[in-house]
Write an enzyme that holds these catalytic residues in place. Structure first.
Site: not given
Ligand code: FAD
Length: 409
Positions: A172, A352
């Protein structure tokens, strides 16, 4: 959902048809879509018992949502029929098609979905990791620090507040500046903004990469009297002295700025074990996973797909991007399993929600070409709007828990 404790060092029996690494926004969305399409033999590798809705952390830091509303038990989001192994992956061998877990056990897979998110590199800035233990430093990027952001904003009447943005790709890209606007609006309403110097540090030469929204954000920053430091980044923190070093990336000059509040966003990269793996994109200095930008399939390992924060895609890392990536990964994986060429394409869509005040927001939606890609055709999303803020605060979380994570939208 079937949870499995997986005994230490023993291979996890059989070859798993589809292994999904990471049960965050990306991993659960894909697993749910695969289940809806009737795919069986899905194994999820996820160590955490919590699933977080991170987009609301901005509003947690702004005092507009409780942290507890952003967390649900992981068990409640794992789709029925998916086997959940509550362990972390530590290595991947895409030639042998095996994952090594933190127990030392090996898990053999036929197809792999890489979705472990990214890593917050608190050690990437000298002094930052230690500074997070100090009471004047906060960050919306981690659940343990986001509530402190609001405590600090609420208590501030005068002084200097510094908001930083790392020079690496980050999740983000708007979040580091949204909290500056929420804070400034709060101080304006409390009539103390005139006594507070607000410094917003941005690594790029512009406030936002898409010119249409950059213009809006420039106006917003001006309205609050925010001192915007473009082409700059935080390069050191001395929390004992309450000072941060800001370096101009264009000419290398460094300035030490005393702060009373520091909202720090750390550098970000792929998890270390991913960086070291053959899946890492050699073109990514942060070791993010290589992917064809349209099919989301790995260019060298055709049984591997990736999405979410860990994928090296030239677009903004957001949950909204994952909403468009998940159907592409699911459909292309099903094609691959059936021996067909993956046909679904992702166009780089991301969005965003740029919160600009405590009750206003502009919605930036764009694609790989940074071309605006609005999905609300009748609404002018370039204008700061209250209905959009209500949409972010109340509608989007429901759409996330009920629609995206269940594979419906
Ligand atoms: P995550 O949701 O972080 O999930 C990763 C998962 O992998 C976790 O459950 C973790 O435990 C697991 N994991 C880690 N390591 C391992 C391993 N070695 N083996 C197995 N599992 C593992 N997005 C928007 O669309 N709109 C917004 O307004 C927005 N605002 C945001 C504001 C903030 C402050 C933040 C921090 C993020 C924001 N985002 C927003 C971004 C969005 O939240 C992320 O892009 C999204 O959560 C990413 O998803 P992901 O599944 O890739 O990663």
């Amino acid at each position: 959902m079937v949870a499995s404790p997986s005994p230490r060092n023993e291979p996890i029996a059989g070859r798993h048809r589809v292994a999904v690494v990471g049960g965050g926004s990306a991993g659960i969305s894909v697993a749910a879509r695969l289940r809806r399409a009737g795919v069986t033999g899905i194994t999820l590798v996820e160590p955490s018992d919590s699933h977080w809705y991170q987009p609301l952390w901005t509003l947690v830091g702004g005092g507009q949502a409780p942290l507890r509303s952003t967390r649900r038990p992981e068990a409640s989001v794992v789709p029925d029929g998916v086997r959940w192994i509550r362990r972390a992956a530590r290595a991947v061998d895409p030639e042998a098609r095996t994952l090594t877990l933190d127990t030392g056990s090996e898990l053999a897979y036929e197809y792999l979905v890489m979705a472990p998110g990214l890593q917050l590199d608190w050690d990437g800035v000298p002094g930052l990791a230690g500074a997070m233990a100090h009471d004047r430093v906060c960050s919306n990027y981690a659940p343990e620090y986001a509530p402190r952001t609001w405590e600090l904003i609420k208590g501030m009447r005068s002084g200097t507040a510094v908001f930083t943005h790392p020079a690496t790709p980050l999740k983000c890209g708007g979040a580091p500046q949204k909290i500056a606007y929420l804070a400034a609006d709060h101080w304006r309403r409390r009539k103390v903004l005139d006594h507070i110097r607000v410094v917003l540090v941005i690594p790029d030469p512009v406030l936002f990469k898409v010119p249409e929204w950059e213009r809006v954000l420039e106006r917003v920053a001006r309205r609050y009297g925010i001192e915007v430091r473009l082409s700059s980044e935080m390069t050191a923190v001395d929390a004992d002295r309450g000072e941060v070093v800001l370096t101009d990336r264009a000419n290398g000059t460094a300035e030490t700025v005393p702060y009373d509040l520091l909202h720090a966003v750390p550098p970000q990269s792929a998890p270390d074990w991913v960086k070291r793996s053959p899946l890492a994109d050699p073109a990514s200095p942060q070791g993010f996973v290589a992917a064809d930008r349209h099919t989301l399939r790995h260019p060298r390992y055709p049984t591997v797909f990736t999405l979410g924060d860990v994928a090296n895609l030239p677009t903004s890392k957001t949950g909204a991007a994952i909403r468009k990536q998940a159907p592409v990964v699911a459909a292309n994986l099903i094609d691959a399993m059936a021996g067909r060429r993956p046909a679904r394409r992702y166009d780089g869509y991301t969005s965003c929600p740029l919160v600009t005040a405590r009750d206003r927001m502009v919605l930036a939606e764009f694609d790989y070409d940074l071309k605006p890609a609005p999905t609300f055709p009748l609404i002018d999303t370039f204008r700061e709007r209250r209905d959009m803020w209500l949409f972010k605060r109340y509608a989007l979380p429901q759409l996330y828990w009920r629609g995206m994570l269940t594979g419906r939208i």
